[in-house]
Enzyme design. Structure first.
Site, PDB file in Angstrom:
ATOM      1  N   TYR A  94     -17.014  43.001  60.333  1.00 25.59           N
ATOM      2  CA  TYR A  94     -16.709  43.706  61.582  1.00 25.59           C
ATOM      3  C   TYR A  94     -17.714  43.253  62.633  1.00 25.59           C
ATOM      4  O   TYR A  94     -18.922  43.365  62.418  1.00 25.59           O
ATOM      5  CB  TYR A  94     -16.832  45.223  61.398  1.00 25.59           C
ATOM      6  CG  TYR A  94     -15.749  45.843  60.553  1.00 25.59           C
ATOM      7  CD1 TYR A  94     -14.422  45.851  60.984  1.00 25.59           C
ATOM      8  CD2 TYR A  94     -16.048  46.457  59.338  1.00 25.59           C
ATOM      9  CE1 TYR A  94     -13.425  46.431  60.209  1.00 25.59           C
ATOM     10  CE2 TYR A  94     -15.052  47.038  58.566  1.00 25.59           C
ATOM     11  CZ  TYR A  94     -13.752  47.017  59.011  1.00 25.59           C
ATOM     12  OH  TYR A  94     -12.760  47.593  58.240  1.00 25.59           O
ATOM     13  N   GLU A 118     -11.801  43.325  62.592  1.00 28.88           N
ATOM     14  CA  GLU A 118     -11.056  44.282  63.425  1.00 28.88           C
ATOM     15  C   GLU A 118      -9.950  43.661  64.263  1.00 28.88           C
ATOM     16  O   GLU A 118      -9.113  44.378  64.827  1.00 28.88           O
ATOM     17  CB  GLU A 118     -12.005  45.070  64.334  1.00 28.88           C
ATOM     18  CG  GLU A 118     -12.635  44.290  65.473  1.00 28.88           C
ATOM     19  CD  GLU A 118     -13.919  43.572  65.082  1.00 28.88           C
ATOM     20  OE1 GLU A 118     -14.611  43.094  65.994  1.00 28.88           O
ATOM     21  OE2 GLU A 118     -14.228  43.492  63.877  1.00 28.88           O
ATOM     22  N   SER A 134     -10.599  53.023  59.687  1.00 29.40           N
ATOM     23  CA  SER A 134     -10.123  53.990  60.673  1.00 29.40           C
ATOM     24  C   SER A 134      -9.633  55.256  59.975  1.00 29.40           C
ATOM     25  O   SER A 134      -9.812  56.367  60.484  1.00 29.40           O
ATOM     26  CB  SER A 134      -8.992  53.380  61.511  1.00 29.40           C
ATOM     27  OG  SER A 134      -9.463  52.303  62.293  1.00 29.40           O
ATOM     28  N   VAL A 179      -6.823  56.444  63.557  1.00 32.18           N
ATOM     29  CA  VAL A 179      -7.897  57.442  63.639  1.00 32.18           C
ATOM     30  C   VAL A 179      -7.328  58.793  64.054  1.00 32.18           C
ATOM     31  O   VAL A 179      -7.605  59.830  63.439  1.00 32.18           O
ATOM     32  CB  VAL A 179      -8.984  56.996  64.638  1.00 32.18           C
ATOM     33  CG1 VAL A 179      -9.932  58.157  64.967  1.00 32.18           C
ATOM     34  CG2 VAL A 179      -9.791  55.838  64.073  1.00 32.18           C
ATOM     35  N   ARG A 203       4.677  56.566  69.394  1.00 33.84           N
ATOM     36  CA  ARG A 203       3.674  57.164  68.509  1.00 33.84           C
ATOM     37  C   ARG A 203       3.770  58.690  68.532  1.00 33.84           C
ATOM     38  O   ARG A 203       3.648  59.348  67.498  1.00 33.84           O
ATOM     39  CB  ARG A 203       2.271  56.724  68.919  1.00 33.84           C
ATOM     40  CG  ARG A 203       1.986  55.257  68.764  1.00 33.84           C
ATOM     41  CD  ARG A 203       2.118  54.792  67.333  1.00 33.84           C
ATOM     42  NE  ARG A 203       1.136  55.390  66.437  1.00 33.84           N
ATOM     43  CZ  ARG A 203       1.110  55.186  65.115  1.00 33.84           C
ATOM     44  NH1 ARG A 203       2.014  54.416  64.541  1.00 33.84           N
ATOM     45  NH2 ARG A 203       0.177  55.748  64.371  1.00 33.84           N
ATOM     46  N   SER A 220      -0.522  61.190  77.435  1.00 35.56           N
ATOM     47  CA  SER A 220      -1.914  61.101  77.880  1.00 35.56           C
ATOM     48  C   SER A 220      -2.004  60.609  79.315  1.00 35.56           C
ATOM     49  O   SER A 220      -1.515  59.527  79.651  1.00 35.56           O
ATOM     50  CB  SER A 220      -2.698  60.151  76.965  1.00 35.56           C
ATOM     51  OG  SER A 220      -4.058  60.104  77.361  1.00 35.56           O
ATOM     52  N   VAL A 239      -9.217  56.159  70.596  1.00 37.47           N
ATOM     53  CA  VAL A 239      -8.413  55.118  71.242  1.00 37.47           C
ATOM     54  C   VAL A 239      -8.938  53.736  70.880  1.00 37.47           C
ATOM     55  O   VAL A 239     -10.120  53.562  70.591  1.00 37.47           O
ATOM     56  CB  VAL A 239      -8.386  55.286  72.779  1.00 37.47           C
ATOM     57  CG1 VAL A 239      -7.732  56.604  73.150  1.00 37.47           C
ATOM     58  CG2 VAL A 239      -9.791  55.201  73.355  1.00 37.47           C
ATOM     59  N   VAL A 267     -15.137  58.294  68.098  1.00 39.62           N
ATOM     60  CA  VAL A 267     -14.966  57.295  67.041  1.00 39.62           C
ATOM     61  C   VAL A 267     -14.885  55.886  67.638  1.00 39.62           C
ATOM     62  O   VAL A 267     -15.173  54.897  66.963  1.00 39.62           O
ATOM     63  CB  VAL A 267     -13.712  57.603  66.198  1.00 39.62           C
ATOM     64  CG1 VAL A 267     -13.578  56.618  65.038  1.00 39.62           C
ATOM     65  CG2 VAL A 267     -13.772  59.027  65.652  1.00 39.62           C
ATOM     66  N   VAL A 269     -16.853  54.549  69.648  1.00 36.54           N
ATOM     67  CA  VAL A 269     -18.163  54.130  70.178  1.00 36.54           C
ATOM     68  C   VAL A 269     -18.517  52.694  69.786  1.00 36.54           C
ATOM     69  O   VAL A 269     -19.245  52.002  70.503  1.00 36.54           O
ATOM     70  CB  VAL A 269     -19.270  55.117  69.738  1.00 36.54           C
ATOM     71  CG1 VAL A 269     -19.557  54.993  68.239  1.00 36.54           C
ATOM     72  CG2 VAL A 269     -20.529  54.937  70.567  1.00 36.54           C
ATOM     73  N   ALA A 299     -21.910  54.967  65.019  1.00 33.16           N
ATOM     74  CA  ALA A 299     -21.067  53.764  65.124  1.00 33.16           C
ATOM     75  C   ALA A 299     -20.579  53.247  63.769  1.00 33.16           C
ATOM     76  O   ALA A 299     -19.731  52.355  63.729  1.00 33.16           O
ATOM     77  CB  ALA A 299     -21.829  52.667  65.855  1.00 33.16           C
TER      78      ALA A 299
END
Length: 370
Positions: A94, A118, A134, A179, A203, A220, A239, A267, A269, A299
């Site tokens: 990652y 990722e 995730s 997530v 979604r 959103s 996100v 999440v 971050v 993180a």
């Protein structure tokens, strides 16, 4: 191929790049695997188990980097590792480059081949190597959020599930990706009232179909976010824009509209965060408070549950490690478009457009290297 598995040295990162089972699959195919001493002990794997699987144990991280043609690890190299990465060495991990210019510059300088877990992307746009972490992070976000809602750690003093005669806590989830859905599932299981926001109606329809009635969906936008943060106890930032910085959905001025003791778990971050006031924290010192709002911004959240995370990660990374080991990176990436999309930096050149845009760096198409 010679594969090296160093011990992770990021703060409280307890995962390891390969399980003994992964090592066994490589060595039985004739590849050589070197594992740094005690690399797997926090995940429950002793040096003896790795040796039984066919690995050779090396004492130091320097030895592992020096001998390996490919490094397989979990988290991005940090500063003490920058100078250990060699020219032409494959580094498969990652990276989250868009959140760190220093890391990006260090890997450019190394002239290595950086393949990011990722951004490996299948034809349906799913991210197979990001998904299991995730899933872990989404579920942990509720565990940690519930904990930091407790008054002794400056939270609102709310029990997410409530009790008979008392309204349950309210959870706002930003993003209906992996997530977000896992967080919503965990929060709903505790009995909390959950609102999940996303810009994809596809979604939101999916969430609406699979979740119980106390999980509600909304489109959103800034208006809806500003409205909900005033009444929700726990906010989960989930996100993702693959390979790019996360959008700032909650700005500094919004904190004043939240009730004292509200908890934010960002999440996102590791991709810069979706909250303007977020900054990376560690398991050792996980939270900080701004305007009476508790921020949890670790993180590497899955590092706290290393056995589960390491096994889940190797389940999905091993097929790609085998392709790289057996074909070399050029042939493997030419033959497998999903793996090709993981290429981020090749021999001093940025080949992933979002990284180029994040730091205004020259971009070179992957095709020029394959």
């Amino acid at each position: 191929m010679i594969i090296g598995v160093p011990k992770e040295i990021k703060n409280n990162e307890n995962r390891v790049g390969l399980t003994p089972g992964g090592v066994f699959e490589l060595t039985k195919r004739g590849h050589t695997v070197y594992v740094q001493k005690t690399a797997g002990e926090h995940s429950g794997f002793t040096d003896a188990i790795y040796e039984d699987a066919g690995a050779a144990i090396l004492d130091t991280i320097e030895e592992v980097y020096a001998i390996a043609e490919m490094i397989v690890k979990v988290k991005e190299p940090i500063e003490p590792e920058y100078d250990l990465v060699k020219e032409n060495q494959i580094v498969f991990t990652y990276f989250h480059f868009a959140s760190s210019e220093a890391l990006t510059q260090a890997m450019l300088k190394s002239k290595s081949v950086c393949i990011a877990y990722e951004t490996v992307e299948e034809s349906d746009r799913s991210l197979p190597l990001l998904t299991p972490m995730s899933e872990v992070a989404g579920r942990m976000a509720i565990q940690q959020g519930a904990r930091y809602l407790e008054k002794p750690v400056k939270g609102r003093g709310v029990l997410l599930g409530g009790v008979p005669g008392v309204t349950p806590g309210k959870v706002l989830v930003l993003g209906a990706g992996v997530v977000g859905i896992q967080a919503a599932k965990m929060a709903a299981g505790l009995g909390a009232h959950v609102t999940i926001l996303d810009i994809s109606m596809k979604r939101l329809r999916y969430v609406n179909d699979i979740m119980p009635p106390h999980v509600v969906t909304e489109f959103s936008n800034e208006f809806n976010i500003r409205r909900h943060i005033k009444t929700h106890d726990l906010i989960i930032g989930g996100v993702l824009i693959p390979g790019a910085k996360a959008p700032k959905l909650i700005t500094r001025d919004m904190l004043k509209d939240m009730r004292p003791g509200t908890v934010i778990v960002d999440v996102a971050v590791d991709q810069g965060g979706c909250v303007e006031t977020s900054r990376p924290t560690t398991h050792e010192d996980p939270v900080f408070i701004i305007d009476d709002v508790v921020h949890y911004c670790v993180a590497n959240m899955p590092g706290a549950v290393p056995y589960t995370s390491t096994v889940a990660l190797t389940n999905v990374t091993l097929p790609y490690v085998l392709k790289l080991a057996e074909k070399g990176w050029t042939r493997a990436c030419k033959d497998h478009l999903d793996l090709q999309k993981g290429l981020s930096i090749i021999k001093g050149e940025v080949v992933y457009e979002e990284i180029s845009e994040a730091f205004d760096l020259p971009f070179k198409p992957v095709a020029e290297f394959l």
